[in-house]
Structure formats: C-alpha cells, structure tokens
Design a protein around this motif. Structure first.
Motif, PDB file in Angstrom:
ATOM      1  N   ALA A 138       0.895  -1.104  -0.174  1.00  0.00           N
ATOM      2  CA  ALA A 138      -0.034  -0.117  -0.082  1.00  0.00           C
ATOM      3  C   ALA A 138       0.903   1.290   0.050  1.00  0.00           C
ATOM      4  O   ALA A 138       0.424   2.221  -0.471  1.00  0.00           O
ATOM      5  CB  ALA A 138      -0.875   0.106   1.245  1.00  0.00           C
ATOM      6  N   ALA A 139       1.969   0.997   0.604  1.00  0.00           N
ATOM      7  CA  ALA A 139       2.694   2.333   0.596  1.00  0.00           C
ATOM      8  C   ALA A 139       3.759   2.433  -0.855  1.00  0.00           C
ATOM      9  O   ALA A 139       4.746   3.372  -0.705  1.00  0.00           O
ATOM     10  CB  ALA A 139       3.789   2.321   1.835  1.00  0.00           C
ATOM     11  N   GLY A 140       3.843   1.477  -1.442  1.00  0.00           N
ATOM     12  CA  GLY A 140       4.418   1.536  -2.916  1.00  0.00           C
ATOM     13  C   GLY A 140       5.439   0.705  -3.054  1.00  0.00           C
ATOM     14  O   GLY A 140       6.299   0.630  -4.182  1.00  0.00           O
ATOM     15  N   ALA A 141       5.611  -0.469  -2.264  1.00  0.00           N
ATOM     16  CA  ALA A 141       6.575  -1.427  -2.338  1.00  0.00           C
ATOM     17  C   ALA A 141       6.109  -2.325  -3.543  1.00  0.00           C
ATOM     18  O   ALA A 141       4.908  -2.382  -4.016  1.00  0.00           O
ATOM     19  CB  ALA A 141       6.757  -2.519  -1.049  1.00  0.00           C
ATOM     20  N   ARG A 142       6.855  -3.285  -4.019  1.00  0.00           N
ATOM     21  CA  ARG A 142       6.786  -4.277  -5.070  1.00  0.00           C
ATOM     22  C   ARG A 142       6.913  -5.586  -4.539  1.00  0.00           C
ATOM     23  O   ARG A 142       8.255  -5.788  -3.814  1.00  0.00           O
ATOM     24  CB  ARG A 142       7.619  -3.845  -6.277  1.00  0.00           C
ATOM     25  N   GLU A 143       6.194  -6.579  -4.946  1.00  0.00           N
ATOM     26  CA  GLU A 143       6.201  -7.830  -4.493  1.00  0.00           C
ATOM     27  C   GLU A 143       6.806  -8.608  -5.693  1.00  0.00           C
ATOM     28  O   GLU A 143       6.137  -8.990  -6.439  1.00  0.00           O
ATOM     29  CB  GLU A 143       4.722  -8.573  -4.087  1.00  0.00           C
ATOM     30  N   PRO A 144       7.954  -9.155  -5.479  1.00  0.00           N
ATOM     31  CA  PRO A 144       8.780  -9.958  -6.756  1.00  0.00           C
ATOM     32  C   PRO A 144       8.531 -11.160  -7.030  1.00  0.00           C
ATOM     33  O   PRO A 144       8.696 -11.675  -7.821  1.00  0.00           O
ATOM     34  CB  PRO A 144      10.461  -9.901  -6.153  1.00  0.00           C
ATOM     35  N   ARG A 145       7.792 -11.752  -5.725  1.00  0.00           N
ATOM     36  CA  ARG A 145       7.227 -13.270  -6.066  1.00  0.00           C
ATOM     37  C   ARG A 145       6.407 -13.757  -4.867  1.00  0.00           C
ATOM     38  O   ARG A 145       6.104 -13.161  -4.098  1.00  0.00           O
ATOM     39  CB  ARG A 145       8.623 -14.392  -5.781  1.00  0.00           C
ATOM     40  N   PRO A 146       5.616 -14.880  -5.248  1.00  0.00           N
ATOM     41  CA  PRO A 146       4.304 -15.174  -4.322  1.00  0.00           C
ATOM     42  C   PRO A 146       4.984 -15.824  -2.953  1.00  0.00           C
ATOM     43  O   PRO A 146       6.161 -15.828  -2.798  1.00  0.00           O
ATOM     44  CB  PRO A 146       3.815 -16.224  -5.166  1.00  0.00           C
ATOM     45  N   ALA A 147       3.985 -15.673  -2.006  1.00  0.00           N
ATOM     46  CA  ALA A 147       4.227 -16.424  -0.656  1.00  0.00           C
ATOM     47  C   ALA A 147       4.971 -17.879  -1.006  1.00  0.00           C
ATOM     48  O   ALA A 147       4.862 -18.537  -2.070  1.00  0.00           O
ATOM     49  CB  ALA A 147       3.211 -16.519  -0.113  1.00  0.00           C
ATOM     50  N   GLN A 148       5.978 -18.053  -0.004  1.00  0.00           N
ATOM     51  CA  GLN A 148       6.615 -19.387  -0.011  1.00  0.00           C
ATOM     52  C   GLN A 148       6.203 -19.974   1.415  1.00  0.00           C
ATOM     53  O   GLN A 148       6.200 -19.423   2.370  1.00  0.00           O
ATOM     54  CB  GLN A 148       7.986 -19.153  -0.125  1.00  0.00           C
ATOM     55  N   ASP A 149       5.718 -21.234   1.502  1.00  0.00           N
ATOM     56  CA  ASP A 149       5.405 -22.076   2.506  1.00  0.00           C
ATOM     57  C   ASP A 149       6.209 -23.170   2.541  1.00  0.00           C
ATOM     58  O   ASP A 149       6.202 -24.006   1.889  1.00  0.00           O
ATOM     59  CB  ASP A 149       3.694 -22.314   2.721  1.00  0.00           C
ATOM     60  N   HIS A 150       7.105 -23.120   3.456  1.00  0.00           N
ATOM     61  CA  HIS A 150       8.005 -24.153   3.599  1.00  0.00           C
ATOM     62  C   HIS A 150       7.676 -25.388   4.918  1.00  0.00           C
ATOM     63  O   HIS A 150       8.553 -26.098   5.131  1.00  0.00           O
ATOM     64  CB  HIS A 150       9.480 -23.756   3.802  1.00  0.00           C
ATOM     65  N   GLY A 151       6.581 -25.102   5.192  1.00  0.00           N
ATOM     66  CA  GLY A 151       6.029 -26.050   6.376  1.00  0.00           C
ATOM     67  C   GLY A 151       6.376 -25.337   7.469  1.00  0.00           C
ATOM     68  O   GLY A 151       5.609 -25.009   8.474  1.00  0.00           O
ATOM     69  N   PHE A 152       7.744 -25.453   7.875  1.00  0.00           N
ATOM     70  CA  PHE A 152       8.123 -24.783   9.336  1.00  0.00           C
ATOM     71  C   PHE A 152       8.388 -23.250   9.174  1.00  0.00           C
ATOM     72  O   PHE A 152       8.385 -22.631   9.986  1.00  0.00           O
ATOM     73  CB  PHE A 152       9.524 -25.408   9.653  1.00  0.00           C
ATOM     74  N   MET A 153       8.186 -22.731   7.952  1.00  0.00           N
ATOM     75  CA  MET A 153       8.637 -21.455   7.729  1.00  0.00           C
ATOM     76  C   MET A 153       7.576 -20.779   6.731  1.00  0.00           C
ATOM     77  O   MET A 153       7.561 -21.385   5.481  1.00  0.00           O
ATOM     78  CB  MET A 153      10.089 -20.839   7.445  1.00  0.00           C
ATOM     79  N   TYR A 154       7.113 -19.712   6.725  1.00  0.00           N
ATOM     80  CA  TYR A 154       6.249 -19.008   5.977  1.00  0.00           C
ATOM     81  C   TYR A 154       7.022 -17.805   5.428  1.00  0.00           C
ATOM     82  O   TYR A 154       7.327 -16.951   6.414  1.00  0.00           O
ATOM     83  CB  TYR A 154       4.794 -18.729   6.538  1.00  0.00           C
ATOM     84  N   GLN A 155       6.828 -17.443   4.368  1.00  0.00           N
ATOM     85  CA  GLN A 155       8.018 -16.197   3.838  1.00  0.00           C
ATOM     86  C   GLN A 155       7.070 -15.459   2.753  1.00  0.00           C
ATOM     87  O   GLN A 155       6.573 -15.961   1.924  1.00  0.00           O
ATOM     88  CB  GLN A 155       9.212 -16.924   3.555  1.00  0.00           C
TER      89      GLN A 155
END
Length: 128
Positions: free
Chosen positions: A90-107
């Motif tokens: 909302a502040a103007g950033a860009r998301e370079p890739r979709p969410a990553q769910d590694h089971g033990f870690m969400y990114q």
C-alpha cells in the motif's frame, strides 16, 4: 546490529517505513541519515546516497538490476507477515514473488522504494 542502506530520497523513505509501523531515533536523524528502530538491538540506517558513498570506495548497487543483500524480518505469525506485506504494498513497495510456505517457515518478500529486498518470515517449527 546496524544495517546501512543507501536511499535516493530520505523523506520519501521515512514516509514509506513509517507507513509500515517503524519509528526513528531523532538523535540519529538529520538531512543525510536516519536510524530506523527495528528491534531492541536491531537498527537500519537509511543514508542518502552521497552520504553513503563516503563510507565505501565501491560503486553503489543498481537495485533495478542487481541485489546487494536480503534484509530479513521475523513476525510473530503468518498473519503478521501478511499484514506487514499489505502495508508495504500500500505504501508503494513491489512484491517480486508469491508467498513461500516451507512447512516450518512462511515467507513473503517486498522491494522497498529504493529496490532493497526485504524478506518477511514466520517460523513455526524446525526444518526437516
């Protein structure tokens, strides 16, 4: 820990990170730099590019083509990761890739207004 990042427009960067909920130490703020408070012992110094250049003989990275670092921030929950990403976008950033769910870690990740890469993550377990 102090991370130092070059920025093109300090006021614009302060407004961006303020929108994400960060605050700044006025004792370390002037027209050349500011100290963003990230944690009890973690700080990000945002330095205008001419000032930043005084600390290195190397060329600054063109963040539209290259990456100089990944700055990773942990959140208390997956929802906290998503909430901070929504604020960044909302502040103007860009998301370079979709969410990553590694089971033990969400990114999730975003690139700030100067192209610096920020990784947002929540760890809910141990790697396999």
């Amino acid at each position: 820990m102090f991370v130092n990042l070059p920025v093109r427009d300090l006021d614009r960067s302060v407004a961006f990170f303020t929108a994400l909920g960060f605050s700044f130490n006025p004792a370390f703020t002037n027209e050349n730099a500011t100290c963003m408070l990230v944690g009890e012992d973690a700080f990000v110094m945002l330095l205008v590019e001419p000032f930043f250049r005084q600390f290195t003989d190397k060329q600054l990275c063109d963040t539209s083509r290259s990456i100089e670092a990944l700055v990773a921030l942990s959140a208390d929950s997956r929802e906290g990761v998503d909430a901070l990403l929504r604020l960044a976008l909302a502040a103007g950033a860009r998301e370079p890739r979709p969410a990553q769910d590694h089971g033990f870690m969400y990114q999730r990740s975003f690139e700030d207004l100067d192209g610096h890469a920020w990784e947002l993550f929540h760890m809910a377990g141990e790697p396999a």
